[in-house]
Design an enzyme around this catalytic site. Structure first.
Site, PDB file in Angstrom:
ATOM      1  N   GLY A  72       2.397   6.350   2.743  1.00 21.09           N
ATOM      2  CA  GLY A  72       2.455   5.929   4.287  1.00 21.09           C
ATOM      3  C   GLY A  72       0.456   5.163   4.647  1.00 21.09           C
ATOM      4  O   GLY A  72       0.747   5.114   3.330  1.00 21.09           O
ATOM      5  N   ARG A  73       0.330   4.904   5.708  1.00 22.50           N
ATOM      6  CA  ARG A  73      -0.964   5.441   5.841  1.00 22.50           C
ATOM      7  C   ARG A  73      -2.023   5.992   6.035  1.00 22.50           C
ATOM      8  O   ARG A  73      -3.736   5.370   5.486  1.00 22.50           O
ATOM      9  CB  ARG A  73      -0.971   4.411   6.877  1.00 22.50           C
ATOM     10  CG  ARG A  73      -1.414   2.983   7.414  1.00 22.50           C
ATOM     11  CD  ARG A  73      -1.683   2.983   8.737  1.00 22.50           C
ATOM     12  NE  ARG A  73      -1.130   3.063  10.499  1.00 22.50           N
ATOM     13  CZ  ARG A  73      -1.642   3.137  10.829  1.00 22.50           C
ATOM     14  NH1 ARG A  73      -2.718   3.221  11.776  1.00 22.50           N
ATOM     15  NH2 ARG A  73      -1.033   3.739  11.825  1.00 22.50           N
ATOM     16  N   GLU A  85      -4.780   5.312   2.452  1.00 24.71           N
ATOM     17  CA  GLU A  85      -5.944   4.220   2.959  1.00 24.71           C
ATOM     18  C   GLU A  85      -7.217   4.567   3.318  1.00 24.71           C
ATOM     19  O   GLU A  85      -8.090   3.988   2.799  1.00 24.71           O
ATOM     20  CB  GLU A  85      -5.526   2.921   4.121  1.00 24.71           C
ATOM     21  CG  GLU A  85      -4.551   2.095   3.942  1.00 24.71           C
ATOM     22  CD  GLU A  85      -4.264   1.366   5.477  1.00 24.71           C
ATOM     23  OE1 GLU A  85      -4.952   1.821   6.186  1.00 24.71           O
ATOM     24  OE2 GLU A  85      -3.099   1.103   5.043  1.00 24.71           O
ATOM     25  N   CYS A 132       4.809   5.950  -2.640  1.00 27.61           N
ATOM     26  CA  CYS A 132       4.633   4.668  -1.835  1.00 27.61           C
ATOM     27  C   CYS A 132       3.417   4.894  -2.459  1.00 27.61           C
ATOM     28  O   CYS A 132       3.305   4.047  -3.291  1.00 27.61           O
ATOM     29  CB  CYS A 132       5.092   4.978  -0.541  1.00 27.61           C
ATOM     30  SG  CYS A 132       5.142   3.703   0.896  1.00 27.61           S
ATOM     31  N   HIS A 133       2.007   4.203  -0.511  1.00 25.54           N
ATOM     32  CA  HIS A 133       0.842   4.360  -0.452  1.00 25.54           C
ATOM     33  C   HIS A 133       0.060   4.884  -1.531  1.00 25.54           C
ATOM     34  O   HIS A 133      -1.210   5.255  -1.673  1.00 25.54           O
ATOM     35  CB  HIS A 133       0.785   4.151   0.855  1.00 25.54           C
ATOM     36  CG  HIS A 133       1.529   2.443   1.430  1.00 25.54           C
ATOM     37  ND1 HIS A 133       2.465   2.246   1.211  1.00 25.54           N
ATOM     38  CD2 HIS A 133       0.795   1.504   1.555  1.00 25.54           C
ATOM     39  CE1 HIS A 133       2.988   1.406   1.773  1.00 25.54           C
ATOM     40  NE2 HIS A 133       1.742   0.308   1.646  1.00 25.54           N
ATOM     41  N   TYR A 150       5.037   0.962  -3.598  1.00 25.37           N
ATOM     42  CA  TYR A 150       5.412   0.005  -2.661  1.00 25.37           C
ATOM     43  C   TYR A 150       5.083  -0.914  -3.448  1.00 25.37           C
ATOM     44  O   TYR A 150       3.424  -0.851  -4.004  1.00 25.37           O
ATOM     45  CB  TYR A 150       5.217   0.631  -1.557  1.00 25.37           C
ATOM     46  CG  TYR A 150       5.855  -0.175  -0.115  1.00 25.37           C
ATOM     47  CD1 TYR A 150       7.240  -0.276   0.162  1.00 25.37           C
ATOM     48  CD2 TYR A 150       4.456  -1.303   0.359  1.00 25.37           C
ATOM     49  CE1 TYR A 150       7.380  -0.538   1.187  1.00 25.37           C
ATOM     50  CE2 TYR A 150       5.073  -1.573   1.317  1.00 25.37           C
ATOM     51  CZ  TYR A 150       6.343  -1.922   1.604  1.00 25.37           C
ATOM     52  OH  TYR A 150       6.695  -3.067   2.273  1.00 25.37           O
TER      53      TYR A 150
END
Length: 191
Positions: free
Chosen positions: A87-88, A91, A117-118, A137
């Protein structure tokens, strides 16, 4: 009973936080869910990512997920494995020096690591991917290549295992993702 460290954070992907956590607890592991700057009992906000015909995924509010352990109380030597939600959240989680230190520990000790994923963004900053083959991802593919890893594109339901590392592009791969992670932990699932 083996303890696992599970890293998540605000706006981590909802399924990539809740589902693996529940699957691992169901199997009998002690899973400490943590987020830098948050304590046991505090909650993170998750996000639901979906594909609705746009050029990229959409993001909607998910659930509140209660952390069951404080990040500041981690004794990294206590954990047999490390799992990271996508997800985010990755980051900003990759900017935390302790997160990077803990990530490097699992690779230096050759302990099982599961990233989806991320979450692979954390691995790129930790500089642990040289010579490794993994998936993520697709938008993370160039980052993997820049740090000396080999990005392998696979169907979202699949995983790539390289040594102590299991990766999957997204939450549709949970079944294979958790199955391969627990294999690395030494579990044997029989029916």
């Amino acid at each position: 009973m083996k303890k696992l460290l599970f890293l998540t954070g605000d706006f981590a992907e909802d399924y990539e936080t809740m589902v693996p956590f529940q699957m691992l607890v169901m199997l009998g592991y002690t899973v400490h869910t943590v987020c830098p700057g948050k304590k046991k009992g505090e909650k993170i906000k998750t996000a639901i990512h979906d594909f609705e015909g746009d050029q990229t995924y959409t993001e909607k509010p998910g659930h509140l997920f209660e952390l069951n352990y404080s990040f500041e109380d981690i004794n990294i030597e206590d954990y047999a494995g490390f799992i990271m939600a996508g997800g985010r959240a990755p980051e900003y989680l990759r900017l935390n020096k302790k997160v990077i230190e803990y990530t490097k520990h699992f690779f230096e000790k050759d302990k099982p690591v599961a990233a989806i994923c991320h979450a692979i963004q954390i691995l790129t900053v930790a500089d642990v991917l040289k010579g490794r083959t993994l998936t993520a991802y697709p938008t993370i593919g160039p980052e993997i290549e820049l740090v000396g890893g080999k990005y392998q594109e696979v169907d979202p339901t699949e995983v790539v295992v390289d040594g102590n590392l299991v990766t999957s592009p997204a939450w549709p791969g949970h079944s294979a993702f958790i199955r391969e992670f627990v294999k690395l932990l030494g579990a044997k699932i029989e029916i």
